[in-house]
Design an enzyme around this catalytic site. Structure first.
Site, PDB file in Angstrom:
ATOM      1  N   SER A 283      -9.517   2.309   2.696  1.00  0.00           N
ATOM      2  CA  SER A 283      -8.558   3.069   1.926  1.00  0.00           C
ATOM      3  C   SER A 283      -7.509   2.187   1.257  1.00  0.00           C
ATOM      4  O   SER A 283      -6.766   2.677   0.431  1.00  0.00           O
ATOM      5  CB  SER A 283      -7.860   4.081   2.835  1.00  0.00           C
TER       6      SER A 283
ATOM      7  N   SER B 149     -10.367   0.119   6.778  1.00  0.00           N
ATOM      8  CA  SER B 149      -9.612   0.214   5.529  1.00  0.00           C
ATOM      9  C   SER B 149      -8.968  -1.082   5.052  1.00  0.00           C
ATOM     10  O   SER B 149      -8.452  -1.130   3.932  1.00  0.00           O
ATOM     11  CB  SER B 149      -8.551   1.308   5.643  1.00  0.00           C
TER      12      SER B 149
ATOM     13  N   LYS C 120       0.848  -1.205   0.000  1.00  0.00           N
ATOM     14  CA  LYS C 120       0.000   0.000   0.000  1.00  0.00           C
ATOM     15  C   LYS C 120       0.877   1.246   0.000  1.00  0.00           C
ATOM     16  O   LYS C 120       1.865   1.318   0.744  1.00  0.00           O
ATOM     17  CB  LYS C 120      -0.898  -0.035   1.246  1.00  0.00           C
TER      18      LYS C 120
END
Lengths: 426, 426
Positions: A144, A168, A75
């Site tokens: 996210s 997330s 990420k």
């Protein structure tokens, strides 16, 4: 194609010499080449950089470690020394932090190939990402950790890092139909992970297979891999409708009802769990803590680059600076009190099944969906899984959330594996 | 000279227009110019960069905030966008992280002038720093916030950041004869602070006056400054000799005995606190947690730049990778259990007085001293002060440690101010 292998399967095939790391990485890159224009899961990908890591594994005299040669997605709020780390923000476009986050360095040391950086919502917040849901591009993949969810679900990479402050990890896992794992708070080192809210942020994993969780977790924690531990026979599972049950959609209600019946028939003792009244306050307490802490964590950007923050984030930070300190400490106290109560409640059962998302991914690319059902458990600091067990009315994935006792991550892994086997037999 | 003003005094004088920020910063820079060759408290100082911030304050149409125009020192493991952040390591010499740590951004937004970066021991660890103790250059200033301790004690800057994982705020405070404040664990945002061990690291303050703590803490937490709250009259103070009393030197024993008698005469109710037997394990538990977590936090440097790590740090990281995960989780459990017990014990008193360091700063520049007496409380996550109350046989500073209840930082501030006023009347 090799890109459809799970992380653990790929590890085993490379170890046996059945496949090379280069071939595996090439298949992942081919899949990305074919699909990325639509899915947009990657913030940075350099095929040659990925292949050079794979070739280094293939030509090494011995295995680098238990993850030898298998690609992994990171990420883009997590620092990498050889790839830019952009936080999904124009402020940090092309940012080279100069070091690997601890989690990345540990995976590399165990032999993993860092395939590239997956799209994050701006500073792991709420603004919509460019990423589409691979099951239906009109739908959000969730946020996210949007890129990690979409890339793993779309067979671009077998596993990836996510981080969770509200929902997330589990929201993209649920909406994309893969496994999300959030360990007990403060388990994995957060060094090099850009913070949202320090008393909530948790690094976790997105995969398509349960064994991958154990394999990757062992590398991050420095303990032996235990894939075939003593099996689970009759777990005590609490079904928890929570105080937010009225905003659960029929597909989630059905998923939990089916899970209840199926697991009961398979030998589970089922208990109904009604949470104490004070747990009603968890959703708003988490929101106060998150925005108070995020405002401070983002103060450099707020005071120096405000015009480059999205309107959503600007509103969030303004809200965070608006809370009085006493409101923040009161919210922290609610979290601590409920954690103590939950730990006592856990004496009566082994794991909790609760809603994960309200339902299927909303057909709305301007939202990342709702994290209400996940965020309250996140403030409780307990380990949890998003398990992709069902499909909804639009044939999109629906997950249940499986929650364990604080610190009992190993036991929860066993329960999750058992639950998934019952509900989605291999 | 203005460099001898406390932070709070300087704030007041600038606000009243009695002095300019430029004049204050110049006096600090002059002091550094005169003393730095001997003391070596600074990792980075650029006089023009400091003066330009001061001039911007002086020419501003209105006060930037409650810290307007007063200089502050930043430990060199804390990110600054306009000054290099070197972590005391050759690996990061000249490193420009590209952003301000949250704590730095918040102080700047409140108007503070960032004077420069203070020397940190390599990655806030155990290797000796170049810094000398300003009271006697043959002695260690303590570590790892060595530069902050020496710079504040030597009147180079009124206040500075320190961080503590074992005793890295209170040891330099005690050995240099200034005030050290460690808030409740997880109080101040750690974004941009290079980690040592995430379940122990705490950002704190080094100052020469109690009011500075309140002023700076308010800016970091976003709450109003309360300098003159309702006074303390008859606090219940527990004297705690701890399980490590046998390694306390006579000067610390004397400091605590005098504190006991003086505070009793001043109206304090004195209680003897004998810690439960399980607290004996805190020292070794902290050591396991610290090295286990540090090894992982330092994995990028360990796997890529090992030859640039000091032998001390290499040994520490090797030890950390050597712990079994079960040993680490057992140590974490000891910490959590003792935290619960201590919170219950705190129902019988308001604050604890315990040893801070064993005694005066050792005349040994190859060591940063012993953190045994501080580290055990650090694992307990409670707020604490190092209070410079005495002198030892070599006329070097001796401190007592004042410890408060988890989360009760405001009350502890009031007690600390009262205690210091009784023991070292202004």
């Amino acid at each position: 194609m090799l890109n459809e292998l799970s992380f653990a399967e790929a590890v085993a095939k490379i170890e046996r010499g059945d496949i090379t790391s280069e071939r595996l990485v090439r298949d992942c890159l081919d899949r990305i080449e074919a699909r990325e224009d639509d899915v947009r899961a990657w913030a940075f990908i350099d095929p040659e950089l990925a292949l050079s890591q794979a070739r280094a594994c293939d030509s090494a005299d011995e295995r680098k470690g238990p993850l030898h040669g298998v690609p992994f997605g990171v990420k883009d709020i997590i620092a990498t020394y050889d790839m830019p780390t952009g936080m999904g923000s124009p402020i940090y476009e092309g940012n080279m932090p100069g070091y690997d986050a601890a989690c990345v360095a540990l995976l590399r040391a165990a032999g993993a190939v860092i395939l590239g950086k997956t799209v994050t919502v701006e500073f792991a917040g709420m603004a919509p990402p460019p990423t589409g849901n691979p099951h239906n591009l009109e739908c959000t993949p969730g946020g996210s950790s949007s890129g990690s969810g979409a890339a793993v679900a779309d067979f671009m990479v077998p596993a990836a890092f996510g981080t969770q402050t509200a929902g997330s990890i589990h929201r993209p896992a649920a909406h994309c139909g893969i496994i999300g794992f959030k360990p007990t708070f403060d388990s994995y080192s957060l060094h090099g992970v850009w913070p949202a809210a320090q008393s909530l942020d948790t690094l976790g994993l997105l995969t398509r297979a349960m064994d991958d969780i154990e394999l990757l977790s062992a590398a991050l924690l420095g303990r032996p891999v235990q894939l075939n531990r003593s099996g689970v026979s009759s777990p005590r599972i609490a079904i928890c409708k929570t105080h937010q049950w009225d905003i659960v959609k029929p597909e989630t209600e059905e998923a939990i009802a089916i899970a209840r019946d199926t697991l009961n028939k398979a030998g589970a003792e089922i208990i109904e769990l009604t949470l104490p009244k004070s747990f009603e306050e968890l959703v708003s307490a988490r929101d106060i803590i998150s925005s108070y802490e995020r405002a401070r964590a983002t103060s450099h950007e707020w005071f120096n680059h405000r015009d480059q923050l999205s309107p959503q984030l600007q509103r969030g930070i303004a809200k965070g600076f608006g809370w009085q300190y006493e409101q923040y400490t009161a919210a922290m106290k609610i979290g601590a009190d409920c954690r103590r109560k939950l730990d006592i409640l856990f004496e009566d059962f082994d794991a909790i099944i609760a809603p994960c998302t309200a339902g299927e991914a909303p057909p709305d690319r301007n939202s990342t969906g709702d994290h209400t059902h996940i965020g309250m458990w996140n403030l409780l600091h307990v380990p949890s899984y998003a398990l992709p067990t069902h499909k909804g009315p639009n044939n999109m994935p629906v997950a249940i959330q499986l929650i364990g006792r604080h610190g009992a991550d190993d036991a929860l892994f066993d329960f999750a594996k058992w639950v998934l086997n019952q509900l989605v037999p291999a």
